[in-house]
Design a protein around this motif. Structure first.
Motif, PDB file in Angstrom:
ATOM      1  N   PRO A  22       0.838  -1.202   0.000  1.00 26.96           N
ATOM      2  CA  PRO A  22       0.000   0.000   0.000  1.00 26.96           C
ATOM      3  C   PRO A  22       0.875   1.254   0.000  1.00 26.96           C
ATOM      4  O   PRO A  22       1.937   1.271   0.623  1.00 26.96           O
ATOM      5  N   LEU A  23       0.426   2.255  -0.710  1.00 25.59           N
ATOM      6  CA  LEU A  23       1.124   3.534  -0.698  1.00 25.59           C
ATOM      7  C   LEU A  23       0.546   4.386   0.429  1.00 25.59           C
ATOM      8  O   LEU A  23      -0.635   4.266   0.762  1.00 25.59           O
ATOM      9  N   THR A  24       1.374   5.218   0.992  1.00 24.34           N
ATOM     10  CA  THR A  24       0.909   6.120   2.044  1.00 24.34           C
ATOM     11  C   THR A  24       0.191   7.304   1.403  1.00 24.34           C
ATOM     12  O   THR A  24       0.404   7.609   0.214  1.00 24.34           O
ATOM     13  N   SER A  25      -0.624   7.969   2.181  1.00 24.59           N
ATOM     14  CA  SER A  25      -1.304   9.164   1.667  1.00 24.59           C
ATOM     15  C   SER A  25      -0.313  10.222   1.194  1.00 24.59           C
ATOM     16  O   SER A  25      -0.505  10.807   0.128  1.00 24.59           O
ATOM     17  N   ILE A  28       0.994   9.220  -2.247  1.00 24.02           N
ATOM     18  CA  ILE A  28      -0.004   9.426  -3.303  1.00 24.02           C
ATOM     19  C   ILE A  28      -0.177  10.907  -3.593  1.00 24.02           C
ATOM     20  O   ILE A  28      -0.171  11.326  -4.759  1.00 24.02           O
ATOM     21  N   PHE A  55      -4.737   6.730  -8.229  1.00 26.45           N
ATOM     22  CA  PHE A  55      -4.517   5.569  -7.379  1.00 26.45           C
ATOM     23  C   PHE A  55      -5.828   5.234  -6.692  1.00 26.45           C
ATOM     24  O   PHE A  55      -6.522   6.118  -6.192  1.00 26.45           O
ATOM     25  N   HIS A  57      -7.663   2.479  -3.816  1.00 27.39           N
ATOM     26  CA  HIS A  57      -7.399   1.583  -2.679  1.00 27.39           C
ATOM     27  C   HIS A  57      -5.952   1.690  -2.195  1.00 27.39           C
ATOM     28  O   HIS A  57      -5.423   0.748  -1.611  1.00 27.39           O
ATOM     29  N   GLN A  58      -5.314   2.811  -2.457  1.00 25.18           N
ATOM     30  CA  GLN A  58      -3.929   3.082  -2.079  1.00 25.18           C
ATOM     31  C   GLN A  58      -2.937   2.034  -2.602  1.00 25.18           C
ATOM     32  O   GLN A  58      -1.792   2.010  -2.184  1.00 25.18           O
ATOM     33  N   GLN A  59      -3.376   1.207  -3.572  1.00 23.36           N
ATOM     34  CA  GLN A  59      -2.495   0.141  -4.038  1.00 23.36           C
ATOM     35  C   GLN A  59      -2.537  -0.070  -5.551  1.00 23.36           C
ATOM     36  O   GLN A  59      -1.727  -0.798  -6.085  1.00 23.36           O
TER      37      GLN A  59
END
Length: 170
Positions: A22-25, A28, A55, A57-59
């Motif tokens: 997952p990417l962090t806010s 993103i 992006f 679902h942060q992924q």
């Protein structure tokens, strides 16, 4: 030409790239201007493309293109893949690796290696009602209505001893 992702029509073509984490806010938010710049500058044979990237679902990086305005050529698709490879370097993630499946379990995206698929079905980690992100969808309409969807309604149905039950054929 950049178009807001939510303004792309259901017929818009999409390419989905799954991150290995997952990417962090902040990650993103920091890359959003880069996504908009890519979409604004993306061309096919000199024609501006009506495109967007976001992006979810942060992924998942999703690139969308309104082919009703202008379609992508082989060269423009190659350019988009080069852009994704640059994003991998910028973010320190893998986006082009297709060796993992993404499942939604308890509201969290879980990754499963393809070679672990049969074992996950056997131990109940992956069941027909487990939501699966089918990243081979072709249009924004499919993304909006069938992503994710129960694994038993996708190509994974064969692992449960079921015939594939596509919503499109029902």
């Amino acid at each position: 030409m950049y178009v807001s992702f939510d303004q792309l029509p259901p017929s818009a073509r999409v390419w989905i790239y799954q991150a290995n984490r997952p990417l962090t806010s902040p990650e993103i938010m920091g890359v959003l201007p880069t996504l908009a710049r890519f979409a604004a500058e993306w061309t096919s044979h000199g024609n501006a493309l009506h495109a967007s990237a976001t992006f979810l679902h942060q992924q998942f990086l999703v690139v969308g293109l309104d082919e009703g305005v202008a379609g992508a050529s082989g060269c423009s698709i190659d350019a988009s893949v080069r852009f994704v490879a640059q994003l991998e370097q910028l973010l320190g993630v893998e986006l082009l690796d297709k060796s993992r499946l993404a499942l939604l379990q308890g509201g969290v995206v879980q990754l499963l290696k393809r070679n672990e698929l049969k074992a996950a079905v056997a131990d109940g980690t992956l069941a027909p009602d487990t939501f699966y992100f089918d990243n081979t969808l072709a249009t924004k309409g499919e993304l909006d209505t069938a992503w994710p969807r129960p694994a038993g309604e996708t190509w994974l149905a064969r692992y449960f001893g079921q015939e594939e039950r596509s919503q499109h054929l029902a």
